[in-house]
Design a protein around this motif. Structure first.
Motif, PDB file in Angstrom:
ATOM      1  N   CYS A  28       0.814  -1.216   0.000  1.00 40.90           N
ATOM      2  CA  CYS A  28       0.000   0.000   0.000  1.00 40.90           C
ATOM      3  C   CYS A  28       0.849   1.269   0.000  1.00 40.90           C
ATOM      4  N   PHE A  29       2.055   1.246   0.603  1.00 43.25           N
ATOM      5  CA  PHE A  29       2.953   2.404   0.561  1.00 43.25           C
ATOM      6  C   PHE A  29       3.308   2.717  -0.888  1.00 43.25           C
ATOM      7  N   ALA A  30       3.742   1.702  -1.625  1.00 41.00           N
ATOM      8  CA  ALA A  30       4.121   1.877  -3.028  1.00 41.00           C
ATOM      9  C   ALA A  30       2.912   2.252  -3.877  1.00 41.00           C
ATOM     10  N   ALA A  31       1.787   1.599  -3.645  1.00 39.84           N
ATOM     11  CA  ALA A  31       0.583   1.865  -4.427  1.00 39.84           C
ATOM     12  C   ALA A  31       0.074   3.287  -4.191  1.00 39.84           C
ATOM     13  N   ALA A  32       0.141   3.771  -2.954  1.00 37.12           N
ATOM     14  CA  ALA A  32      -0.325   5.126  -2.641  1.00 37.12           C
ATOM     15  C   ALA A  32       0.547   6.174  -3.319  1.00 37.12           C
ATOM     16  N   LEU A  86       0.633   9.135 -10.595  1.00 34.94           N
ATOM     17  CA  LEU A  86      -0.001   8.787 -11.868  1.00 34.94           C
ATOM     18  C   LEU A  86      -1.166   9.719 -12.203  1.00 34.94           C
ATOM     19  N   ARG A  87      -1.860  10.182 -11.193  1.00 35.63           N
ATOM     20  CA  ARG A  87      -2.951  11.157 -11.329  1.00 35.63           C
ATOM     21  C   ARG A  87      -4.030  10.738 -12.338  1.00 35.63           C
ATOM     22  N   ARG A  88      -4.535   9.544 -12.178  1.00 26.87           N
ATOM     23  CA  ARG A  88      -5.603   9.076 -13.073  1.00 26.87           C
ATOM     24  C   ARG A  88      -6.903   9.817 -12.774  1.00 26.87           C
ATOM     25  N   LYS A  89      -7.604  10.174 -13.805  1.00 29.35           N
ATOM     26  CA  LYS A  89      -8.897  10.857 -13.652  1.00 29.35           C
ATOM     27  C   LYS A  89     -10.012   9.863 -13.342  1.00 29.35           C
ATOM     28  N   LYS A  90      -9.966   8.687 -13.993  1.00 29.16           N
ATOM     29  CA  LYS A  90     -10.999   7.684 -13.779  1.00 29.16           C
ATOM     30  C   LYS A  90     -10.445   6.551 -12.928  1.00 29.16           C
ATOM     31  N   HIS A  91     -11.147   6.224 -11.902  1.00 22.95           N
ATOM     32  CA  HIS A  91     -10.833   5.101 -11.007  1.00 22.95           C
ATOM     33  C   HIS A  91      -9.382   5.097 -10.506  1.00 22.95           C
ATOM     34  N   PRO A  92      -8.957   6.162  -9.847  1.00 19.52           N
ATOM     35  CA  PRO A  92      -7.589   6.196  -9.335  1.00 19.52           C
ATOM     36  C   PRO A  92      -7.342   5.191  -8.211  1.00 19.52           C
ATOM     37  N   GLU A  93      -8.407   4.620  -7.659  1.00 19.45           N
ATOM     38  CA  GLU A  93      -8.281   3.660  -6.551  1.00 19.45           C
ATOM     39  C   GLU A  93      -7.956   2.250  -7.027  1.00 19.45           C
ATOM     40  N   ARG A  94      -7.989   2.017  -8.312  1.00 20.83           N
ATOM     41  CA  ARG A  94      -7.780   0.654  -8.830  1.00 20.83           C
ATOM     42  C   ARG A  94      -6.314   0.230  -8.722  1.00 20.83           C
ATOM     43  N   LYS A 133      -2.037  -1.225 -14.944  1.00 16.99           N
ATOM     44  CA  LYS A 133      -1.483   0.097 -15.265  1.00 16.99           C
ATOM     45  C   LYS A 133      -0.743   0.679 -14.063  1.00 16.99           C
ATOM     46  N   LEU A 134      -1.344   0.602 -12.890  1.00 15.65           N
ATOM     47  CA  LEU A 134      -0.696   1.117 -11.687  1.00 15.65           C
ATOM     48  C   LEU A 134       0.546   0.290 -11.354  1.00 15.65           C
ATOM     49  N   LYS A 174       6.630  -0.064 -11.185  1.00 15.23           N
ATOM     50  CA  LYS A 174       7.913  -0.643 -11.589  1.00 15.23           C
ATOM     51  C   LYS A 174       8.877   0.392 -12.154  1.00 15.23           C
ATOM     52  N   THR A 175       8.387   1.579 -12.505  1.00 10.86           N
ATOM     53  CA  THR A 175       9.271   2.626 -13.016  1.00 10.86           C
ATOM     54  C   THR A 175       9.982   3.369 -11.886  1.00 10.86           C
ATOM     55  N   LEU A 176       9.548   3.147 -10.657  1.00 13.97           N
ATOM     56  CA  LEU A 176      10.147   3.794  -9.487  1.00 13.97           C
ATOM     57  C   LEU A 176      11.098   2.817  -8.797  1.00 13.97           C
ATOM     58  N   ASN A 177      12.075   3.347  -8.087  1.00 14.74           N
ATOM     59  CA  ASN A 177      13.092   2.521  -7.442  1.00 14.74           C
ATOM     60  C   ASN A 177      12.686   2.240  -5.989  1.00 14.74           C
ATOM     61  N   TRP A 178      12.369   0.983  -5.699  1.00 19.41           N
ATOM     62  CA  TRP A 178      11.932   0.551  -4.363  1.00 19.41           C
ATOM     63  C   TRP A 178      13.040  -0.209  -3.631  1.00 19.41           C
ATOM     64  N   GLU A 179      14.243  -0.210  -4.181  1.00 16.68           N
ATOM     65  CA  GLU A 179      15.355  -0.964  -3.602  1.00 16.68           C
ATOM     66  C   GLU A 179      15.602  -0.537  -2.149  1.00 16.68           C
ATOM     67  N   GLY A 180      15.746  -1.530  -1.285  1.00 15.95           N
ATOM     68  CA  GLY A 180      16.040  -1.268   0.121  1.00 15.95           C
ATOM     69  C   GLY A 180      14.830  -0.929   0.972  1.00 15.95           C
ATOM     70  N   ILE A 181      13.640  -0.999   0.391  1.00 16.85           N
ATOM     71  CA  ILE A 181      12.410  -0.709   1.138  1.00 16.85           C
ATOM     72  C   ILE A 181      11.704  -2.029   1.427  1.00 16.85           C
TER      73      ILE A 181
END
Length: 120
Positions: free
Chosen positions: A14-18, A24-32, A36-37, A42-49
């Protein structure tokens, strides 16, 4: 003022998803919590988290891994013993880089009920 996006995930990410949903700023269904999300995550670096994520360690590590982003974390205690709504809100972490206007700011809300935590 930005709305809170409560991503409907069923894992410890949920940390990464939030963060990803905020960026991403989706207009439709940003909670999904969809492909796509997840691709954007995967474009962000989560190494060491480690997940589930600690608000202090994960936020600081994310900023180190991904220059140009600022993560602030606020808290909301859902515990019913706090009768006053104002007592339920707290500042968990404000970035050291908060006033660097070149960076994009992501404000997260960490909701806790005493047993589990969830980032929004």
């Amino acid at each position: 003022m930005k709305p809170c996006i409560n991503v409907k995930n069923d894992d410890d990410m949920c940390f990464a998803a939030a963060i990803a949903a905020a960026l991403l700023r989706r207009k439709k269904h940003p909670e999904r919590y969809d492909d796509k999300l997840k691709r954007f995550m995967k474009t962000l670096n989560w190494e060491g988290i480690d997940f589930p994520a600690d608000p202090w360690k994960a936020s600081k590590k994310f900023e180190q891994n991904n220059p140009g982003f600022i993560i602030n974390v606020y808290g909301y205690d859902e515990d019913e013993e706090n009768e006053n709504e104002n007592d339920r809100l707290s500042i968990e972490r404000i970035s050291d880089n908060m006033y660097d206007t070149k960076n994009e700011i992501v404000d997260l809300l960490l909701c806790s009920n005493g047993e589990t935590n969830h980032y929004v």
